[in-house]
Design a protein around this motif. Structure first.
Motif, mmCIF file in Angstrom:
data_model
loop_
_atom_site.group_PDB
_atom_site.id
_atom_site.type_symbol
_atom_site.label_atom_id
_atom_site.label_comp_id
_atom_site.label_asym_id
_atom_site.label_seq_id
_atom_site.Cartn_x
_atom_site.Cartn_y
_atom_site.Cartn_z
ATOM 1 N N ILE A 623 0.710 -1.132 -0.087
ATOM 2 C CA ILE A 623 0.029 0.093 0.150
ATOM 3 C C ILE A 623 0.816 1.107 -0.228
ATOM 4 O O ILE A 623 1.478 1.550 1.009
ATOM 5 C CB ILE A 623 -1.005 0.027 1.474
ATOM 6 C CG1 ILE A 623 -1.823 -1.352 1.184
ATOM 7 C CG2 ILE A 623 -1.732 1.203 1.329
ATOM 8 C CD1 ILE A 623 -2.496 -1.635 2.567
ATOM 9 N N THR A 624 0.788 1.911 -1.312
ATOM 10 C CA THR A 624 1.651 3.226 -1.000
ATOM 11 C C THR A 624 0.922 4.447 -0.623
ATOM 12 O O THR A 624 -0.216 4.173 -0.201
ATOM 13 C CB THR A 624 2.001 3.610 -2.473
ATOM 14 O OG1 THR A 624 0.932 4.026 -3.427
ATOM 15 C CG2 THR A 624 2.672 2.507 -3.340
ATOM 16 N N ILE A 625 1.552 5.339 -0.568
ATOM 17 C CA ILE A 625 0.904 6.748 0.238
ATOM 18 C C ILE A 625 0.009 7.144 -0.727
ATOM 19 O O ILE A 625 -1.181 7.871 -0.384
ATOM 20 C CB ILE A 625 1.836 7.780 0.816
ATOM 21 C CG1 ILE A 625 2.586 6.963 1.911
ATOM 22 C CG2 ILE A 625 1.379 8.983 1.017
ATOM 23 C CD1 ILE A 625 3.724 7.630 2.191
ATOM 24 N N ASN A 626 0.334 7.496 -1.949
ATOM 25 C CA ASN A 626 -0.463 8.200 -2.926
ATOM 26 C C ASN A 626 -0.673 7.740 -4.148
ATOM 27 O O ASN A 626 -1.240 8.324 -5.233
ATOM 28 C CB ASN A 626 -0.029 9.719 -3.089
ATOM 29 C CG ASN A 626 1.307 9.758 -3.949
ATOM 30 O OD1 ASN A 626 2.136 8.649 -4.006
ATOM 31 N ND2 ASN A 626 1.581 10.875 -4.555
ATOM 32 N N ASP A 627 -0.413 6.410 -4.313
ATOM 33 C CA ASP A 627 -0.650 5.665 -5.581
ATOM 34 C C ASP A 627 -1.034 4.365 -5.479
ATOM 35 O O ASP A 627 -0.668 3.449 -6.282
ATOM 36 C CB ASP A 627 0.947 5.646 -6.267
ATOM 37 C CG ASP A 627 0.896 5.876 -7.877
ATOM 38 O OD1 ASP A 627 -0.084 6.178 -8.089
ATOM 39 O OD2 ASP A 627 2.049 5.659 -8.481
ATOM 40 N N GLY A 628 -2.278 3.938 -4.768
ATOM 41 C CA GLY A 628 -2.886 2.870 -4.343
ATOM 42 C C GLY A 628 -1.977 1.775 -3.923
ATOM 43 O O GLY A 628 -1.209 1.901 -3.267
ATOM 44 N N ILE A 629 -2.095 0.512 -4.664
ATOM 45 C CA ILE A 629 -1.372 -0.431 -4.290
ATOM 46 C C ILE A 629 -0.475 -1.069 -5.389
ATOM 47 O O ILE A 629 -0.864 -0.914 -6.754
ATOM 48 C CB ILE A 629 -2.196 -1.862 -3.976
ATOM 49 C CG1 ILE A 629 -3.233 -1.454 -2.637
ATOM 50 C CG2 ILE A 629 -1.409 -3.086 -3.587
ATOM 51 C CD1 ILE A 629 -4.381 -2.469 -2.331
ATOM 52 N N LYS A 630 0.920 -1.222 -4.993
ATOM 53 C CA LYS A 630 1.844 -1.764 -6.060
ATOM 54 C C LYS A 630 2.195 -3.272 -5.903
ATOM 55 O O LYS A 630 2.147 -3.536 -4.690
ATOM 56 C CB LYS A 630 3.288 -0.942 -5.774
ATOM 57 C CG LYS A 630 3.155 0.526 -6.152
ATOM 58 C CD LYS A 630 2.990 0.612 -7.806
ATOM 59 C CE LYS A 630 2.709 1.970 -8.302
ATOM 60 N NZ LYS A 630 4.078 2.710 -8.396
ATOM 61 N N ILE A 631 2.248 -3.882 -7.051
ATOM 62 C CA ILE A 631 2.109 -5.273 -6.882
ATOM 63 C C ILE A 631 3.893 -5.560 -7.121
ATOM 64 O O ILE A 631 4.485 -5.233 -8.030
ATOM 65 C CB ILE A 631 1.402 -6.072 -7.826
ATOM 66 C CG1 ILE A 631 0.016 -5.632 -7.718
ATOM 67 C CG2 ILE A 631 1.545 -7.478 -7.833
ATOM 68 C CD1 ILE A 631 -0.710 -5.876 -6.519
ATOM 69 N N HIS A 632 4.395 -6.358 -6.356
ATOM 70 C CA HIS A 632 5.608 -6.765 -6.322
ATOM 71 C C HIS A 632 6.067 -8.277 -6.155
ATOM 72 O O HIS A 632 5.245 -9.025 -5.714
ATOM 73 C CB HIS A 632 6.739 -5.949 -5.000
ATOM 74 C CG HIS A 632 6.842 -4.646 -5.054
ATOM 75 N ND1 HIS A 632 7.932 -4.170 -5.531
ATOM 76 C CD2 HIS A 632 6.095 -3.761 -4.478
ATOM 77 C CE1 HIS A 632 7.569 -2.747 -5.176
ATOM 78 N NE2 HIS A 632 6.739 -2.399 -4.770
ATOM 79 N N ARG A 633 6.935 -8.759 -6.974
ATOM 80 C CA ARG A 633 7.262 -10.105 -6.822
ATOM 81 C C ARG A 633 7.973 -10.371 -5.312
ATOM 82 O O ARG A 633 8.579 -9.493 -4.680
ATOM 83 C CB ARG A 633 8.481 -10.539 -7.636
ATOM 84 C CG ARG A 633 8.076 -10.483 -9.274
ATOM 85 C CD ARG A 633 8.729 -11.300 -9.976
ATOM 86 N NE ARG A 633 10.373 -11.420 -9.761
ATOM 87 C CZ ARG A 633 11.328 -11.022 -10.381
ATOM 88 N NH1 ARG A 633 11.091 -10.145 -11.683
ATOM 89 N NH2 ARG A 633 12.689 -11.455 -10.016
ATOM 90 N N ASN A 634 7.722 -11.754 -4.709
ATOM 91 C CA ASN A 634 8.241 -11.850 -3.440
ATOM 92 C C ASN A 634 9.687 -11.825 -3.375
ATOM 93 O O ASN A 634 10.277 -11.484 -2.470
ATOM 94 C CB ASN A 634 7.879 -13.306 -3.241
ATOM 95 C CG ASN A 634 6.342 -13.288 -2.839
ATOM 96 O OD1 ASN A 634 5.788 -12.510 -2.571
ATOM 97 N ND2 ASN A 634 5.885 -14.793 -2.593
ATOM 98 N N ASN A 635 10.301 -12.081 -4.624
ATOM 99 C CA ASN A 635 11.938 -11.890 -4.677
ATOM 100 C C ASN A 635 12.455 -10.719 -5.262
ATOM 101 O O ASN A 635 13.352 -10.655 -5.820
ATOM 102 C CB ASN A 635 12.456 -13.056 -5.225
ATOM 103 C CG ASN A 635 11.936 -13.297 -6.764
ATOM 104 O OD1 ASN A 635 11.111 -12.702 -7.147
ATOM 105 N ND2 ASN A 635 12.452 -14.206 -7.669
ATOM 106 N N CYS A 636 11.544 -9.685 -5.540
ATOM 107 C CA CYS A 636 11.712 -8.392 -5.847
ATOM 108 C C CYS A 636 13.068 -7.900 -5.155
ATOM 109 O O CYS A 636 13.303 -8.198 -3.865
ATOM 110 C CB CYS A 636 10.665 -7.453 -5.703
ATOM 111 S SG CYS A 636 11.004 -5.819 -5.815
ATOM 112 N N PRO A 637 13.965 -7.062 -5.657
ATOM 113 C CA PRO A 637 15.136 -6.648 -4.883
ATOM 114 C C PRO A 637 14.776 -5.903 -3.910
ATOM 115 O O PRO A 637 15.442 -5.544 -2.799
ATOM 116 C CB PRO A 637 15.674 -5.557 -5.770
ATOM 117 C CG PRO A 637 15.330 -6.214 -7.294
ATOM 118 C CD PRO A 637 13.820 -6.809 -7.079
#
Length: 751
Positions: A623-637
C-alpha cells in the motif's frame, strides 16, 4: 487410564507431560558446572513457564513450552551461555503472552532477570498503526544492549528457533518473518561473532524467500557430496601426516559453505553452481597455549603451503589484527593437484570457540587475557547512537544496520595507534572517531604524508594526520561523505543545533509579523501555518521564515477571526491523504487477498516497475501513500526492505486464473561473441516464439558479450520457454531475468 484434552482428543496428555519433562532433563544435562542454587532456580523457571503456558499451543499443534525449552537449549549448546540466560530463555514469553507481570518475575527471580525479560518483551501495539512495529521492537531490544548483552543473544536464539519451525506458518507470514530475519537478525548475529547462527538464519530465510533456488542448490550439494568427500580425504592426508610428525594435537574439519552464500557468489560473479570453487573450506584447529597460538598457526600455514601453492591475493591474517567482533583466524586459498582452489582456515581451539560461540566465548577468555575488548568499543558506538533523542525507530534501524553489515579496515594515527573502521570510511569518519571537535573542524588530512580531501575513502594500512581549522563547520553535504553511525549522528546533532539557532531568529520575525497584523501568537495559529505550507513542524516553519523561503505577505490571504487564522474557503483534504487513509481502513490484511485481474474494493493497483511481475510469479501488494497498491514479486530486490520494515502495509496477492495479458520483462544474456549470434537470438524471439520484442542492446569486450532484451510475455512459463531456447544457442553461457534495482517504488516513504 490416559488423560485426554477435550480440545485435542487425539493427544495423550500424560504422554505429552513425560515428553516435556524429558526435553527439560535433556536441557539440564547440557548445563555444566552448575551450582545447587542454579539448578533450583532453573527448575523454578521451568515450573513457572509450564504453568503459564499450559493452555497454549504453537501453530504446529505442539505444546508451547517446547519453544522456551528449545530457546534455552540454543543458548547453552550453541552460544555457551550460563544459568541466568537459561532462566530468562525459559521465561522469555511469559510477560508478553500470559498473566505473569514483570513484578512477578522480579519477586521470583530478582532484578537482573526482570531487566532481561523486559528487554525481550515486545512493546504493545497500541500506538500509531503506521509506525513500524518491527523497527520499534528492534530498537527496544538494542536499547538494552549496553545494560545486558544477553537480551540480544536470547532474542537471536528465539528467532533461530522460530525460523527452524517456520514451516507451520501461513506463506505470507513466512515471507515477512524471513525478510525481517535476513534484514536485521542475521547481520546482528554476524556482528556478535555467531557465524554458524548467522549462516543458519540466512539459509532459513533464503529457504522461504527463494524456495526454488534454495532446493536447486541443496540438490546440487547432495549430488556432489561423495565426490567432495573423496577430494577432501586426499587433500588433507599429507597435511595430517606432517602435523602428526611435528607433534601437534589437532582436528581437521571440512565446512560446506552455506546455501545463501553460494547463491550470493553465483549472483555476484555471474556463474553457475559448478563454477563456485569454494563450496567448502578446510578448517585446521590446533590445541596450543595462548602464548604459542600465533607462531603455531604460521608454522601450520608453512606446512600447508609446502604441499600446495597459495594464492598471494587470498591471504587473510585475522590473528595479528582480529575483526571488530573478536574473530581470529588465518585464512589462505591454495591450489590442489586437481586444479581446484581450496580455502584453508587455521586457528587455535580458543579462536574456534570464539568463532563458533561469538560473544559468550569471547568474554570467557577475556577474563584471563584482560584485553581491551573490541566489543566494548562497539557497544560504546551503540551507546553514542542511542544518545540521539531525535532519531526515530526507522532511522535508528537504518544507522544500526549500516554498522552491522560493513567489513572493517585498519588505519593508524600519526603515533601508530590502530583504529578499526567500516569499509568505505572517509577522512571525516576517522576524524569523528577520534573526537567530535576534531570532526567538526576537520578540513582534510595527510594520508601517508600526502594531502587528501575530506571525502577520500580510506584503505587498510593508511596512516592519517588530521588537519583542522577553527573556521570550519559541518554542512549537509558532509552527511553524504560519511558511513559510520557515530559521524552521521554528530554531524546531524551540530546541524540541528545550528538550525535551532536560525529557527529562533525566524520565530522572532514571525512574532513581529503577527503583532503587525493583530494575530495572536498561539499554538493554533502555528499549527495552521504548518499545515498551510505543508511543513512537518514549528522548527521547520521558523527556519524557512529566517531563510526567506516563506512569504509572510501571504498572511493577508487568510481570514483573521479575532486573532485566529482561518482559510477563506473551507479547506479540502488533499486527495493524497484521504486516499491512503481510505485504503488502510478498508483492507483487512489478515484475510484479504488482492486477485490481479479483478477489481479490489475500488482501489487502484499497478505492477511495480522495479521487478516487473508477470503471471506465474509469486507476488504481494504494497500500500503506497498516494498511488494505490503496487504489486511486487516476492523475490523483488526491494521485497526484503518492504516486508521487514513496513510489513503493516503489505497484503497477500495472487494472479487470477487464466489471466492472459502481455507484460514487459527484461532478460540478460551472457556468452562468447560469435558471428551471427544476435541474428539467432532475434530469430528465436520473432519466429519460433512469436514474442513481441521492445528493445535489444549488446555490448562486447575481449570476446565476451552481454545482451539485454526487453520482450512481452504472458506468464513465467512463456518466459521460461524463451529463456531455455536462448540457452541452446551456441556461445550462450547464461540467461537470467533482470530486475532494475535502481528503479525503486515511487512511494517508499516510511511514514
Amino acid at each position: 487410564m490416559a488423560e485426554i484434552n477435550p480440545d485435542f482428543p487425539h493427544i495423550d496428555l500424560e504422554k505429552e507431560r513425560k515428553e516435556i519433562l524429558s526435553a527439560f532433563r535433556g536441557l539440564m544435562r547440557l548445563v555444566k558446572n552448575r551450582s545447587k542454587e542454579d539448578t533450583t532456580m532453573i527448575r523454578k523457571a521451568f515450573d513457572v513457564a509450564v504453568e503459564a503456558h499450559k493452555d497454549m499451543r504453537r501453530k504446529s499443534g505442539e505444546p508451547y513450552i517446547y519453544h522456551p525449552i528449545a530457546v534455552a537449549r540454543i543458548c547453552v549448546e550453541e552460544m555457551g551461555l550460563g544459568p541466568t540466560a537459561i532462566i530468562c530463555a525459559l521465561l522469555h514469553d511469559t510477560v508478553e503472552d500470559t498473566h505473569i507481570t514483570l513484578q512477578d518475575v522480579e519477586d521470583l527471580f530478582g532484578p537482573k532477570v526482570r531487566l532481561i525479560i523486559d528487554g525481550l518483551t515486545k512493546i504493545p501495539e497500541v500506538f500509531d498503526e503506521n509506525a513500524s512495529i518491527q523497527a520499534e521492537n528492534f530498537r527496544k531490544m538494542i536499547l538494552t544492549i549496553s545494560d545486558d548483552l544477553r537480551v540480544v543473544l536470547i532474542k537471536l536464539a528465539d528467532r533461530l528457533h522460530n525460523m527452524r519451525t517456520l514451516g507451520s506458518m501461513r506463506e505470507d507470514k513466512q515471507l515477512k518473518i524471513a525478510s525481517e530475519t535476513k534484514f536485521l537478525y542475521a547481520p546482528l548475529a554476524h556482528r556478535l561473532g555467531l557465524y554458524s547462527i548467522k549462516s543458519e538464519l540466512e539459509d532459513l530465510a533464503f529457504k522461504y524467500t527463494e524456495k526454488e533456488i534454495y532446493h536447486q542448490i541443496e540438490t546440487s550439494l547432495k549430488s556432489t557430496q561423495d565426490v567432495r568427500n573423496r577430494f577432501i580425504r586426499r587433500f588433507v592426508y599429507p597435511i595430517k601426516e606432517a602435523m602428526t610428525n611435528e607433534g601437534y594435537t589437532f582436528e581437521i574439519k571440512a565446512r560446506t559453505k552455506s546455501i545463501s552464500s553460494i547463491w550470493r557468489k553465483m549472483k555476484t560473479k555471474g556463474i553457475p553452481f559448478e563454477e563456485v570453487y569454494d563450496v567448502f573450506a578446510i578448517r585446521i584447529i590446533v590445541e596450543t597455549p595462548q602464548e604459542m597460538e600465533k607462531s603455531d598457526c604460521w608454522r601450520i600455514y608453512s606446512i600447508v603451503t609446502d604441499f600446495y601453492q597459495p594464492s598471494p591475493d587470498r591471504l587473510r591474517d585475522w590473528i595479528s589484527t582480529p575483526r571488530a567482533n573478536g574473530y581470529e583466524s588465518l585464512h589462505t586459498t591454495v591450489m590442489s593437484p586437481q586444479g581446484k582452489w581450496v580455502e584453508v582456515q587455521i586457528r587455535s581451539k580458543r579462536m574456534d570457540e570464539i568463532a563458533e560461540k561469538g560473544l559468550a566465548a569471547h568474554y570467557k577468555y577475556k577474563e584471563s587475557k584482560k584485553d581491551d575488548s573490541k566489543f566494548d568499543r562497539w557497544i560504546a558506538e551503540i551507546r553514542s547512537l542511542l544518545e540521539n533523542p531525535d532519531l526515530n525507530a526507522m532511522d535508528f534501524v537504518n544507522e544500526f544496520k549500516l554498522n552491522l553489515f560493513n567489513d572493517e579496515i585498519y588505519v593508524f594515527t600519526p603515533r601508530g595507534e590502530l583504529r578499526v573502521l567500516p569499509t568505505g570510511s572517509t577522512i571525516l569518519d576517522f576524524a569523528y572517531d577520534i573526537h567530535t571537535k576534531i570532526g567538526d573542524t576537520c578540513i582534510g588530512a595527510k594520508v601517508n604524508n600526502k594531502l587528501m580531501p575530506l571525502s577520500y575513502q580510506l584503505q587498510s594500512g593508511d596512516q592519517l594526520e588530521i588537519i583542522t581549522s577553527s573556521k570550519q563547520k559541518p554542512s549537509e553535504e558532509w552527511l553524504r561523505m560519511v558511513v559510520t553511525a557515530r559521524a552521521k549522528q554528530k554531524i546531524k546533532s551540530t546541524l540541528n543545533e545550528e538550525r535551532k539557532q536560525i529557527a529562533d531568529d525566524g520565530k522572532e520575525i514571525l512574532m513581529r509579523k503577527f503583532k503587525q497584523h493583530n494575530i495572536r501568537f498561539v499554538s493554533e495559529n502555528i499549527t495552521f501555518l504548518e499545515k498551510s505550507f505543508h511543513l512537518p513542524g514549528a522548527t521547520e516553519l521558523y527556519f524557512r521564515i529566517a531563510k526567506g523561503k516563506i512569504d509572510l505577505g501571504k498572511l493577508r490571504e487568510f481570514d483573521n477571526d479575532n486573532g485566529l487564522l482561518a482559510h477563506k474557503k473551507k479547506e479540502v483534504t488533499t486527495k493524497r491523504v484521504r486516499k491512503k487513509e481510505n485504503i488502510q481502513a478498508s483492507i483487512d490484511k489478515k484475510s484479504d487477498t488482492l486477485i490481479i485481474g479483478e477489481d479490489f474494493k475500488n482501489i487502484q493497483y499497478t505492477l511495480a516497475k522495479c521487478c516487473s511481475p508477470i503471471p506465474g510469479d509469486k507476488v504481494f501488494g504494497f500500500i503506497t501513500i498516494n498511488d494505490g497498491i503496487k504489486i511486487h514479486r516476492n523475490n523483488c530486490p526491494n521485497a526484503e526492505h518492504l516486508m521487514s520494515k513496513m510489513a503493516y502495509r503489505c497484503i497477500a496477492a495472487r494472479w487470477r486464473d487464466q489471466y492472459l495479458e502481455e507484460r514487459e520483462v527484461t532478460v540478460k544474456i551472457f556468452g562468447f561473441d560469435r558471428m551471427g549470434i544476435v541474428n539467432k537470438l532475434t530469430e528465436i524471439i520473432s519466429h519460433q516464439h512469436n514474442v513481441n520484442m521492445k528493445s535489444i542492446s549488446f555490448e562486447t569486450e575481449d570476446g565476451l558479450f552481454e545482451g539485454r532484451v526487453k520482450v512481452m510475455v504472458y506468464d513465467t512459463e512463456h518466459l521460461d520457454q524463451l529463456m531455455r531456447k536462448f540457452e541452446q544457442v551456441e556461445g550462450v553461457q547464461r540467461v537470467v531475468r533482470w530486475d532494475d534495482e535502481n528503479n525503486e517504488p515511487e512511494d517508499y516513504d516510511e511514514d
